[in-house]
Design a protein around this motif. Sequence first.
Motif, PDB file in Angstrom:
ATOM      1  N   ARG A  49     -26.744 -13.498  17.083  1.00  0.00           N
ATOM      2  CA  ARG A  49     -27.491 -12.285  17.442  1.00  0.00           C
ATOM      3  C   ARG A  49     -26.704 -11.017  17.096  1.00  0.00           C
ATOM      4  NH1 ARG A  49     -28.447 -15.508  22.308  1.00  0.00           N
ATOM      5  NH2 ARG A  49     -30.335 -16.718  21.868  1.00  0.00           N
ATOM      6  N   ARG A  50     -25.400 -11.093  17.281  1.00  0.00           N
ATOM      7  CA  ARG A  50     -24.580  -9.939  16.892  1.00  0.00           C
ATOM      8  C   ARG A  50     -24.586  -9.767  15.385  1.00  0.00           C
ATOM      9  NH1 ARG A  50     -21.069 -11.291  20.997  1.00  0.00           N
ATOM     10  NH2 ARG A  50     -19.852 -12.600  19.593  1.00  0.00           N
ATOM     11  N   LEU A  51     -24.369 -10.860  14.681  1.00  0.00           N
ATOM     12  CA  LEU A  51     -24.288 -10.793  13.220  1.00  0.00           C
ATOM     13  C   LEU A  51     -25.588 -10.263  12.616  1.00  0.00           C
ATOM     14  CD1 LEU A  51     -22.792 -11.436  10.574  1.00  0.00           C
ATOM     15  CD2 LEU A  51     -23.722 -13.763  10.708  1.00  0.00           C
ATOM     16  N   PHE A  52     -26.722 -10.681  13.192  1.00  0.00           N
ATOM     17  CA  PHE A  52     -28.019 -10.263  12.656  1.00  0.00           C
ATOM     18  C   PHE A  52     -28.563  -9.017  13.343  1.00  0.00           C
ATOM     19  CE2 PHE A  52     -29.345 -13.327   9.487  1.00  0.00           C
ATOM     20  CZ  PHE A  52     -28.414 -14.335   9.663  1.00  0.00           C
ATOM     21  N   GLU A  53     -27.782  -8.483  14.300  1.00  0.00           N
ATOM     22  CA  GLU A  53     -28.142  -7.211  14.944  1.00  0.00           C
ATOM     23  C   GLU A  53     -29.529  -7.248  15.576  1.00  0.00           C
ATOM     24  OE1 GLU A  53     -27.564  -4.008  12.048  1.00  0.00           O
ATOM     25  OE2 GLU A  53     -26.459  -5.473  10.831  1.00  0.00           O
ATOM     26  N   THR A  54     -29.901  -8.402  16.123  1.00  0.00           N
ATOM     27  CA  THR A  54     -31.224  -8.495  16.746  1.00  0.00           C
ATOM     28  C   THR A  54     -31.258  -9.675  17.712  1.00  0.00           C
ATOM     29  OG1 THR A  54     -33.608  -8.581  16.334  1.00  0.00           O
ATOM     30  CG2 THR A  54     -32.233 -10.001  14.988  1.00  0.00           C
ATOM     31  N   ASP A  55     -32.179  -9.609  18.643  1.00  0.00           N
ATOM     32  CA  ASP A  55     -32.276 -10.639  19.667  1.00  0.00           C
ATOM     33  C   ASP A  55     -33.171 -11.797  19.186  1.00  0.00           C
ATOM     34  OD1 ASP A  55     -32.086 -11.974  22.083  1.00  0.00           O
ATOM     35  OD2 ASP A  55     -33.851 -10.939  22.894  1.00  0.00           O
ATOM     36  N   CYS A  56     -32.700 -12.504  18.199  1.00  0.00           N
ATOM     37  CA  CYS A  56     -33.496 -13.611  17.650  1.00  0.00           C
ATOM     38  C   CYS A  56     -33.343 -14.869  18.504  1.00  0.00           C
ATOM     39  CB  CYS A  56     -33.076 -13.894  16.216  1.00  0.00           C
ATOM     40  SG  CYS A  56     -31.304 -14.138  16.009  1.00  0.00           S
ATOM     41  N   GLU A  57     -34.267 -15.804  18.303  1.00  0.00           N
ATOM     42  CA  GLU A  57     -34.165 -17.121  18.934  1.00  0.00           C
ATOM     43  C   GLU A  57     -33.362 -18.034  18.017  1.00  0.00           C
ATOM     44  OE1 GLU A  57     -35.395 -18.363  21.767  1.00  0.00           O
ATOM     45  OE2 GLU A  57     -36.887 -16.897  22.448  1.00  0.00           O
ATOM     46  N   VAL A  58     -32.400 -18.756  18.597  1.00  0.00           N
ATOM     47  CA  VAL A  58     -31.499 -19.577  17.775  1.00  0.00           C
ATOM     48  C   VAL A  58     -31.611 -21.051  18.161  1.00  0.00           C
ATOM     49  CG1 VAL A  58     -29.097 -19.966  17.117  1.00  0.00           C
ATOM     50  CG2 VAL A  58     -29.893 -17.637  17.626  1.00  0.00           C
ATOM     51  N   PHE A  59     -31.777 -21.893  17.165  1.00  0.00           N
ATOM     52  CA  PHE A  59     -31.815 -23.344  17.370  1.00  0.00           C
ATOM     53  C   PHE A  59     -30.901 -24.010  16.336  1.00  0.00           C
ATOM     54  CE2 PHE A  59     -35.821 -21.516  18.662  1.00  0.00           C
ATOM     55  CZ  PHE A  59     -36.066 -22.093  19.896  1.00  0.00           C
ATOM     56  N   PHE A  60     -30.546 -25.256  16.611  1.00  0.00           N
ATOM     57  CA  PHE A  60     -29.727 -25.994  15.648  1.00  0.00           C
ATOM     58  C   PHE A  60     -30.413 -27.306  15.278  1.00  0.00           C
ATOM     59  CE2 PHE A  60     -26.836 -23.332  18.039  1.00  0.00           C
ATOM     60  CZ  PHE A  60     -26.134 -22.706  17.024  1.00  0.00           C
ATOM     61  N   ALA A  61     -30.333 -27.658  14.010  1.00  0.00           N
ATOM     62  CA  ALA A  61     -30.801 -28.967  13.563  1.00  0.00           C
ATOM     63  C   ALA A  61     -29.657 -29.627  12.809  1.00  0.00           C
ATOM     64  CB  ALA A  61     -32.029 -28.829  12.677  1.00  0.00           C
ATOM     65  N   PHE A  62     -29.772 -30.938  12.640  1.00  0.00           N
ATOM     66  CA  PHE A  62     -28.644 -31.650  12.043  1.00  0.00           C
ATOM     67  C   PHE A  62     -28.432 -31.327  10.569  1.00  0.00           C
ATOM     68  CE2 PHE A  62     -29.581 -34.558  15.661  1.00  0.00           C
ATOM     69  CZ  PHE A  62     -28.341 -34.525  16.260  1.00  0.00           C
ATOM     70  N   ASN A  63     -29.518 -31.199   9.820  1.00  0.00           N
ATOM     71  CA  ASN A  63     -29.320 -30.888   8.398  1.00  0.00           C
ATOM     72  C   ASN A  63     -30.394 -29.936   7.881  1.00  0.00           C
ATOM     73  OD1 ASN A  63     -31.583 -32.476   7.931  1.00  0.00           O
ATOM     74  ND2 ASN A  63     -30.466 -34.164   6.991  1.00  0.00           N
ATOM     75  N   GLY A  64     -30.249 -29.576   6.626  1.00  0.00           N
ATOM     76  CA  GLY A  64     -31.126 -28.568   6.052  1.00  0.00           C
ATOM     77  C   GLY A  64     -32.548 -29.055   5.871  1.00  0.00           C
ATOM     78  N   THR A  65     -32.697 -30.301   5.502  1.00  0.00           N
ATOM     79  CA  THR A  65     -34.043 -30.865   5.348  1.00  0.00           C
ATOM     80  C   THR A  65     -34.816 -30.734   6.653  1.00  0.00           C
ATOM     81  OG1 THR A  65     -33.338 -32.430   3.643  1.00  0.00           O
ATOM     82  CG2 THR A  65     -35.302 -33.016   4.917  1.00  0.00           C
ATOM     83  N   ALA A  66     -34.168 -31.118   7.744  1.00  0.00           N
ATOM     84  CA  ALA A  66     -34.835 -31.032   9.046  1.00  0.00           C
ATOM     85  C   ALA A  66     -35.073 -29.587   9.448  1.00  0.00           C
ATOM     86  CB  ALA A  66     -34.004 -31.748  10.104  1.00  0.00           C
ATOM     87  N   ALA A  67     -34.090 -28.737   9.235  1.00  0.00           N
ATOM     88  CA  ALA A  67     -34.240 -27.335   9.634  1.00  0.00           C
ATOM     89  C   ALA A  67     -35.434 -26.707   8.924  1.00  0.00           C
ATOM     90  CB  ALA A  67     -32.955 -26.566   9.328  1.00  0.00           C
ATOM     91  N   ASN A  68     -35.484 -26.874   7.611  1.00  0.00           N
ATOM     92  CA  ASN A  68     -36.604 -26.305   6.854  1.00  0.00           C
ATOM     93  C   ASN A  68     -37.939 -26.897   7.293  1.00  0.00           C
ATOM     94  OD1 ASN A  68     -35.170 -24.562   5.146  1.00  0.00           O
ATOM     95  ND2 ASN A  68     -34.716 -26.198   3.693  1.00  0.00           N
ATOM     96  N   SER A  69     -37.973 -28.196   7.444  1.00  0.00           N
ATOM     97  CA  SER A  69     -39.244 -28.854   7.752  1.00  0.00           C
ATOM     98  C   SER A  69     -39.737 -28.502   9.145  1.00  0.00           C
ATOM     99  CB  SER A  69     -39.087 -30.376   7.625  1.00  0.00           C
ATOM    100  OG  SER A  69     -38.795 -30.717   6.289  1.00  0.00           O
ATOM    101  N   LEU A  70     -38.827 -28.440  10.102  1.00  0.00           N
ATOM    102  CA  LEU A  70     -39.219 -28.056  11.458  1.00  0.00           C
ATOM    103  C   LEU A  70     -39.744 -26.630  11.467  1.00  0.00           C
ATOM    104  CD1 LEU A  70     -36.226 -29.571  13.458  1.00  0.00           C
ATOM    105  CD2 LEU A  70     -38.630 -30.216  13.723  1.00  0.00           C
ATOM    106  N   ALA A  71     -39.059 -25.758  10.754  1.00  0.00           N
ATOM    107  CA  ALA A  71     -39.486 -24.359  10.729  1.00  0.00           C
ATOM    108  C   ALA A  71     -40.860 -24.231  10.079  1.00  0.00           C
ATOM    109  CB  ALA A  71     -38.455 -23.509   9.990  1.00  0.00           C
ATOM    110  N   LEU A  72     -41.036 -24.884   8.948  1.00  0.00           N
ATOM    111  CA  LEU A  72     -42.335 -24.813   8.268  1.00  0.00           C
ATOM    112  C   LEU A  72     -43.439 -25.394   9.143  1.00  0.00           C
ATOM    113  CD1 LEU A  72     -41.294 -25.757   4.617  1.00  0.00           C
ATOM    114  CD2 LEU A  72     -41.883 -23.489   5.502  1.00  0.00           C
TER     115      LEU A  72
END
Lengths: 348, 348, 348, 348
Positions: A49-72
């Motif tokens: 949130r500091r780095l992006f200068e905004t109060d975003c929601e943050v989640f973690f996924a194990f890998n990029g395939t999952a992160a992209n697919s969950l987001a989409l």
Amino acid sequence: MPDLSQQFASDNYSGICPEAWAAMAEANQGHQRAYGDDEWTARAADHFRRLFETDCEVFFAFNGTAANSLALAALCQSYHSVICSETAHVETDECGAPEFFSNGSKLLLAKTENGKLTPEAIRELALKRQDIHFPKPRVVTITQATEVGTAYTPDEVRAISAVCRELGLHLHMDGARFSNACAFLGCSPAELTWKAGVDVLCFGGTKNGMAVGEAILFFNKDLAEDFDYRCKQAGQLASKMRYLSAPWVGILQNDVWLKYAQHANHCAHLLAGLVSDIPGVNLMFPVEANGVFLQMSEPALEILRGQGWRFYTFIGAGGARFMCSWDTDEARVRQLAADIRKAMASTH
Amino acid sequence: MPDLSQQFASDNYSGICPEAWAAMAEANQGHQRAYGDDEWTARAADHFRRLFETDCEVFFAFNGTAANSLALAALCQSYHSVICSETAHVETDECGAPEFFSNGSKLLLAKTENGKLTPEAIRELALKRQDIHFPKPRVVTITQATEVGTAYTPDEVRAISAVCRELGLHLHMDGARFSNACAFLGCSPAELTWKAGVDVLCFGGTKNGMAVGEAILFFNKDLAEDFDYRCKQAGQLASKMRYLSAPWVGILQNDVWLKYAQHANHCAHLLAGLVSDIPGVNLMFPVEANGVFLQMSEPALEILRGQGWRFYTFIGAGGARFMCSWDTDEARVRQLAADIRKAMASTH
Amino acid sequence: MPDLSQQFASDNYSGICPEAWAAMAEANQGHQRAYGDDEWTARAADHFRRLFETDCEVFFAFNGTAANSLALAALCQSYHSVICSETAHVETDECGAPEFFSNGSKLLLAKTENGKLTPEAIRELALKRQDIHFPKPRVVTITQATEVGTAYTPDEVRAISAVCRELGLHLHMDGARFSNACAFLGCSPAELTWKAGVDVLCFGGTKNGMAVGEAILFFNKDLAEDFDYRCKQAGQLASKMRYLSAPWVGILQNDVWLKYAQHANHCAHLLAGLVSDIPGVNLMFPVEANGVFLQMSEPALEILRGQGWRFYTFIGAGGARFMCSWDTDEARVRQLAADIRKAMASTH
Amino acid sequence: MPDLSQQFASDNYSGICPEAWAAMAEANQGHQRAYGDDEWTARAADHFRRLFETDCEVFFAFNGTAANSLALAALCQSYHSVICSETAHVETDECGAPEFFSNGSKLLLAKTENGKLTPEAIRELALKRQDIHFPKPRVVTITQATEVGTAYTPDEVRAISAVCRELGLHLHMDGARFSNACAFLGCSPAELTWKAGVDVLCFGGTKNGMAVGEAILFFNKDLAEDFDYRCKQAGQLASKMRYLSAPWVGILQNDVWLKYAQHANHCAHLLAGLVSDIPGVNLMFPVEANGVFLQMSEPALEILRGQGWRFYTFIGAGGARFMCSWDTDEARVRQLAADIRKAMASTH
């Protein structure tokens, strides 16, 4: 074990960087609450949130395939479609994961130059079919930096988000190499994302010195509703979350992420510079992030392989991809460039 | 950060054990091929084959939810059903992951005593509905050790697999605490699995000293067809696979996995023994693996909470779960028992 | 072909009623635009809006399984759950269709008396689990009339919708026998649905004289967003839609739907009355709609079967379901009652 | 209602043919067992087996989208891919239904000439990617007759099935206009399907005089395992199945299906012949089945529209599709041809 010091095949052949390792070691003390309810995860989220200068929601996924697919999947329903470049990782290298997580959303592919979607291409795909016999466009995804090593400028992202707003599309950014894009452009993470209209960013750590654990940042917080349930159901909620989040603390503090991305980019630019005058060797794409795509003769590539160099050649006849990573050795880059020169000379 | 040394809430609050950590550190040298095509992953798979005395197919997933769900999805189609205990983790704590990964398979719940399915219960559920208006039973899943701390004997597993074969059902074992079952029963992994008719085992490492990376072992290799594609599509293929596999090498060699499971079990048995004569404290289930389920008064539990002890109370009024892990401190166990005695005395 | 005039097994053993047939014949003239863009579909939708006294969104699906599943899928995501009675058709007789269409939503089953959910049961299920390890409750579905032949009063529906609003749940009504509920209660369709807080109704025509084509009515129009795409993707958009919609015109005009429902109910009440004084025969549920559930001895049931009577006995030992339909013959009902009396007498 | 006698937009604008209607009327007598357990369904299945000269498995689905998607889902898993022509209906007009029913299978599109896949195109797509980062090819689907009105000869189908067997691919045939292909080629249904290596055929009735109810024929019976459950779960099992099967009896007996397909083809060939000498009008594809695709000027098309003619123009600038159906009036065809001639003359 084989010597892979000569490998330029992929930036995910590299290991864990010292800062991520140290944070993980520090996190490996005693007991911590599970499933993200721990101190390290809270700290990592705050860092984002500091780095992006905004109060975003943050989640973690194990890998990029999952992160992209969950987001989409969070941005569309099964009967919707996702507009992307024909070179997009979600299309070419995730084995249908976006379709699986969304239960059937279709990817609409745009032909692109230098791997970048344009507002025109988006508009054309979005307006091509508007009847219920074809999935309704709902999301645009862009990769930053792209799969061919180029980066969208803030202006380019803004132009894309403008057409998205106009057409009722959400904007997702696959940031597997987001660090490299920031390093090349000299832009702040905020400028390249929410300030330019991005709804969700998948920020990759794996290719920049981590073991696992991509971050998913929702700048449009409405879209994050129940996203924690989505992650859990899809097998993407780590019980010992601290081992995904602590490394992020390690590379977010002191701008370690940026330092390593700059180094990887530097190596790529170095390689590109060193081979620029070699007859018969041509850049296939502008070198911006950490990848160098060279067109050169197959016999020369064969010589390089015989010398132990590793690289990908999936791009078409005579095309070779050389990826640099956070720990690429400059001396190896120079050696590679010299070997390319010799290989070309001997086969010309 | 809060002092969690008094926690008995979950065995996944614990950290990474030294042997897993050392292997990970050793693996963190230089570059390695990605996506499981590395030396560590080959070594880990070989270790599993030696340990289980058979040429099984070995895969890794990030966590237990994914491992179980991927395995179950491989064993059935969306219109099939999975028979399990009503206390099974797949039913109670995976947020519908089995249904999601299989695109709709239904879980059929058997009432169980001590958390263990029986051949009779399986037969009854499997034969109850045999018309196309209800999902067709296709898989049985058992948890070893169970969610209430008991363990299936080899005879019990064999009896279950016999009814499975008779009724055309596959047999899956959720082995999140498989180590603890082996340690309690004194059986070899082979005896408890394929020799007793298990088709697929999900072998958990997270609760026994690892960070991420459950192993999926197909003893029935036909069922593993294209399972690598299934993992990849579902976002469960790690690019830097060595960080999932190396820790397994660390805990499989020298029977470290067994040593830690024995320790966790020992602590649970110690606790159970120390509280066995306290009036008003009753064991809810036999203590076999690493969990102790106590029935005691709510005021006493409140006192314990006030003293900083952490435990789960989801089991019903006055029920408390105390889990021991690979690094549980015996002194803490004794202290906990003493505090329970005092709490009961003061509230009686 | 076998004589099925003695069948009371199911109301979907009956054929197409004259009014529906006539409308279909009238619709079978010349060419019509496909996919619902025809005159008959517009007329049917208007009829529904008039009948329900509101500007609802109207869709058609081929059968009740699809109608219910599509509607539920529109109301929740895969990680959500749906609260229903343990006797609900969506749970017991749709082969996991709700789970399939929603990509994994879980059904949470309430024990019910007389097949009816209560506000208390809903509240208990909805509040039981509120952590991300279990699907989040998002929808309540009630069947009107219920699977055991009872009907919710408007007050009962209102009480349920009140708890739904309080807890953030959508309310769906499975109206496979909605006509029979209206007929029994003497209420207007509006009173029983949107005026009582129902968001979506699946209004069944098949069991009341049609061949195919259940209607889905969204009173909460926000929930209908892109529902046409959902139907199309799920294989539920008829190309020759007029053959689904015209029969609706046939049975909606002149209140034909109500006349037939009244007749079916009348036959059920007649049967119940005629057997009410037979020793050893007991009603299992109040007779309200068109079904009669009798508890009687197995030998007596065997005699009836031998006489050619058809009925279902899935409800448990000695329980038999007799369903009446739009075309049930009163004489047959009387004959059945007489045969029941004789069968009981001879086996007592 | 609007006069649609001038429509050539789609063959599904037509109604129910007399023979199908008569069978439906005959079936509408008294009660019948539900869910396909009736006499008419048995008769229809037998008719199919006789017509195809083989003991195939026969199922019914409500429409073509569902039939195709269910069949494809039975032939592959979510991480597999389906090779088809870029003009295939499953790609262009089913709103992602194949992806939905299969939970994510990807369609791989081949550029084709005249809408027909070739062994070479299949081989190229199947061998292009053989790594786990891309869905594994598992099925080939061909449309017979194709979406552009051409038909595969038995030799062409055999050549395709040979490459399928070699590469481990199943072969599916979308036969929405299978009748028209048989009529054009003068081949028996058996020659065009299982004798040529087709595993599964979806045989369309809707476009040839029925209301609903496509047949799915498994010649490879192993692939039909539990397919009845698949249909039920997906909302494709009709309760009053007789209304889907009886019309099939009506059009299968006395080769009614073939007579109507011949008529539709005849009308198309007539139209093509009548416009063949008009300057500026060109056939886009060979006229084989019941569709005529004409390239002509936009002003001329505008004149035709103004005269009330209906046709599709989705094929690209200046392309128009004219479809003939079982009940197309020859006089209208002649009138249309004359109007095309005049329109072209006046705009040249």
